[in-house]
Design a protein around this motif. Sequence first.
Motif, PDB file in Angstrom:
ATOM      1  N   VAL A  66       0.827  -1.207   0.000  1.00 45.28           N
ATOM      2  CA  VAL A  66       0.000   0.000   0.000  1.00 45.28           C
ATOM      3  C   VAL A  66       0.863   1.259   0.000  1.00 45.28           C
ATOM      4  O   VAL A  66       0.598   2.228  -0.734  1.00 45.28           O
ATOM      5  CB  VAL A  66      -0.956  -0.010   1.202  1.00 45.28           C
ATOM      6  N   SER A  67       1.909   1.253   0.815  1.00 43.44           N
ATOM      7  CA  SER A  67       2.774   2.436   0.878  1.00 43.44           C
ATOM      8  C   SER A  67       3.494   2.675  -0.449  1.00 43.44           C
ATOM      9  O   SER A  67       3.697   3.827  -0.859  1.00 43.44           O
ATOM     10  CB  SER A  67       3.794   2.280   2.006  1.00 43.44           C
ATOM     11  N   ALA A  68       3.873   1.585  -1.142  1.00 42.09           N
ATOM     12  CA  ALA A  68       4.524   1.749  -2.450  1.00 42.09           C
ATOM     13  C   ALA A  68       3.533   2.266  -3.482  1.00 42.09           C
ATOM     14  O   ALA A  68       3.900   3.076  -4.362  1.00 42.09           O
ATOM     15  CB  ALA A  68       5.119   0.408  -2.892  1.00 42.09           C
ATOM     16  N   LEU A  69       2.277   1.840  -3.412  1.00 45.03           N
ATOM     17  CA  LEU A  69       1.273   2.303  -4.367  1.00 45.03           C
ATOM     18  C   LEU A  69       0.958   3.781  -4.209  1.00 45.03           C
ATOM     19  O   LEU A  69       0.666   4.490  -5.197  1.00 45.03           O
ATOM     20  CB  LEU A  69      -0.014   1.475  -4.215  1.00 45.03           C
ATOM     21  N   VAL A  70       1.003   4.296  -2.979  1.00 45.28           N
ATOM     22  CA  VAL A  70       0.708   5.723  -2.759  1.00 45.28           C
ATOM     23  C   VAL A  70       1.943   6.588  -2.921  1.00 45.28           C
ATOM     24  O   VAL A  70       1.883   7.810  -2.728  1.00 45.28           O
ATOM     25  CB  VAL A  70       0.090   5.934  -1.359  1.00 45.28           C
ATOM     26  N   GLY A  71       3.073   5.984  -3.266  1.00 48.46           N
ATOM     27  CA  GLY A  71       4.274   6.765  -3.527  1.00 48.46           C
ATOM     28  C   GLY A  71       5.105   7.075  -2.314  1.00 48.46           C
ATOM     29  O   GLY A  71       6.016   7.903  -2.408  1.00 48.46           O
TER      30      GLY A  71
END
Length: 212
Positions: A66-71
């Motif tokens: 999730v953190s990688a998807l939100v940048g």
Amino acid sequence: MTERTLTQEYGAVPPEDGPAGAHQAKRDKAADRAAVRAFRPSRRVPAVVVSVLLTLLGLLVAAETVSALVGAPLRLVPYDRMLGWAASTLWSNPLFVLGSVVVALIGLALLITALVPGRPRLLAVRSHDPDVIIGLRPKSVTRALAHAAEEVPGVHTAHATLRSGTVAVTPTTSGWDKERFAQEVRAAVLTRLAGLDLVEPYRVTVDVKERK
């Protein structure tokens, strides 16, 4: 007297023919299954350990994804360095082989723990009623069986153990006819075992020791 004869003579009385007997037979089977389930050893500790580890791993993967998807990757795990090490490490590297062996052994140990039944704390006794659960401690059963062996004339002391569906009895005697003593001790233990009316069947082995 054979084991089958002893079971028939001292075991539970067979149900009568007809609808009443069939109903009682079904009730007896239901009672046996209920007792076995009640005293079946649980694997709580391995199950809790595995579930906690899997839950933590799932939460970690979800958080990183999730953190990688939100940048804004959390990078709680240094997977960049791990990927770099994996890409530059040969399959024959001793450290890689050792890590693989450790992981495989841990997985094998967890699998064996889940599949191999543990030792029950109580042995199920027939109650002929699914709502009535009766159990005996293994130590009490072995004590009763050893006492039955000691009641055989010529036997000084006896020791009994339970393992994997087998009752191993070791009587001590000063007589010379070990075969006769073994037969008499086995008959006495089978009689007491039938009287206890345990749900699980057990076979009896006798190893006569000579008293010094």
